[in-house]
Motif scaffolding. Sequence first.
Motif, short mmCIF file in Angstrom:
data_model
loop_
_atom_site.label_atom_id
_atom_site.label_comp_id
_atom_site.label_asym_id
_atom_site.label_seq_id
_atom_site.Cartn_x
_atom_site.Cartn_y
_atom_site.Cartn_z
N GLY A 196 0.85 -1.20 0.00
CA GLY A 196 0.00 0.00 0.00
C GLY A 196 0.88 1.24 0.00
O GLY A 196 0.97 1.95 1.00
N ASP A 212 -1.61 6.58 1.11
CA ASP A 212 -2.14 7.09 2.39
C ASP A 212 -2.53 8.57 2.29
O ASP A 212 -3.10 9.11 3.22
CB ASP A 212 -1.17 6.85 3.55
N GLY A 257 1.64 11.35 4.00
CA GLY A 257 0.35 10.92 4.54
C GLY A 257 0.48 10.56 6.01
O GLY A 257 1.46 10.93 6.67
N ILE A 258 -0.48 9.75 6.50
CA ILE A 258 -0.57 9.48 7.94
C ILE A 258 -0.06 8.08 8.30
O ILE A 258 0.02 7.74 9.48
CB ILE A 258 -2.05 9.65 8.41
N LEU A 307 12.86 11.99 2.25
CA LEU A 307 11.57 12.48 1.79
C LEU A 307 11.63 13.96 1.46
O LEU A 307 10.80 14.48 0.74
CB LEU A 307 10.50 12.26 2.87
C1 GLA Z 1 6.55 7.83 3.24
C2 GLA Z 1 5.46 8.73 3.80
C3 GLA Z 1 4.15 7.97 3.96
C4 GLA Z 1 3.78 7.19 2.71
C5 GLA Z 1 4.96 6.41 2.18
C6 GLA Z 1 4.68 5.79 0.83
O1 GLA Z 1 6.90 6.84 4.16
O2 GLA Z 1 5.83 9.27 5.04
O3 GLA Z 1 3.13 8.87 4.33
O4 GLA Z 1 3.22 8.04 1.73
O5 GLA Z 1 6.12 7.22 2.04
O6 GLA Z 1 3.71 4.83 0.93
#
Ligand code: GLA
Length: 345
Positions: free
Chosen positions: A14, A18, A151-152, A198
């Motif tokens: 997944g 998110d 995302g979360i 990131l």
């Molecule tokens: C990073 C982000 C998450 C998610 C993943 C990809 O870990 O912090 O929120 O989007 O990438 O699934």
Amino acid sequence: MFTASAPGRVNLIGEHIDYNGGMVLPAALAIGLEVDLEPRAGDVVTIRADHYEEAAKRQMDESANGHWSDPALGAVLQARSMGLLSGGADLAIRSTIPEGSGLSSSAALIVAILKAARAAGADGNRPDPSDTEIAVAARAVENDFMGVPCGIMDQMAVALAAPGTAMALNTKTLTHSIVDLPRSHGVVVVHSGRTRRLTDGRYAALKEECDTAKAHFGTDDLCLLDPAEIARSNLAEPYRRRAYHCATEHRRVLSAIAALQAQDIPALGRAMNDSHISMRDDFEMSLPAIDTLVADACELGAKGARLTGGGFGGCIVAVVDKTRQDAWLSQLLDRHSGARFIGAV
Ligand code: GLA
């Protein structure tokens, strides 16, 4: 002094959904970090970490500037805005989560600091923030202070996941349930040797491409669209492929959850393998070296393998028969000298 901890996490399946209304399936790892927090008067935050030689001294009116201590400063600012701290803090961090590996070192640090601040700020007059509220606040630090539009998933996983189990998380409603990991097979995490951050802009670029697709379809939830509708739409590339990944990945997560519940390892493996192909071709978040690592993982006997995390480096996750795990690992590492074992759940 107040101490709190948080684990690293691996996402079984997944990816990048998110923030597109999807379900995700992360699991807590045995590696993690621990933070000691001592509140202090005034507007200074000092930060020591066992994996950095120099301690950091930050002022509370500073912005993020790319320094390793940014997430810690952001977490203290957030704790103060939540009323958990009234001044600054002295922090000492001990971590076994490699940074830049897609294992949520930043989310774990922010969550652990917020949990330590929750303990420091408990006064009996107001309810303490719940773990879910801590996760939401930790995401706000990434989004608003660090400038990472994540995302979360990571924050929920490291704030709530129970070690040794996976968390089926609905990223829209934040409802979640525990799913048992395979009994016969290990979930093995191997670092590709390529690091990533990131904050380097590529995560944000993918998020913006999803935003373009959302505007086209008039929805916030690309994951809930029918993949066939996306395929026949006149949305330009690469936006159409990005949306297609989201809708199909969400369905693969649902298949993986059903497969785990039935302990159907071949079905879990298929969902993971298809996920990797979708990340490689439709979401374009892989690297050739990682594609080879995943292909070799499967050739050497993994039932499924895929890139995990934000992409462009970091780790792969593979599902491997426990009785064959050691032999599989040494054969894989023989073929990939830059790769290294991170852990298994
Ligand atoms: C990073 C982000 C998450 C998610 C993943 C990809 O870990 O912090 O929120 O989007 O990438 O699934």
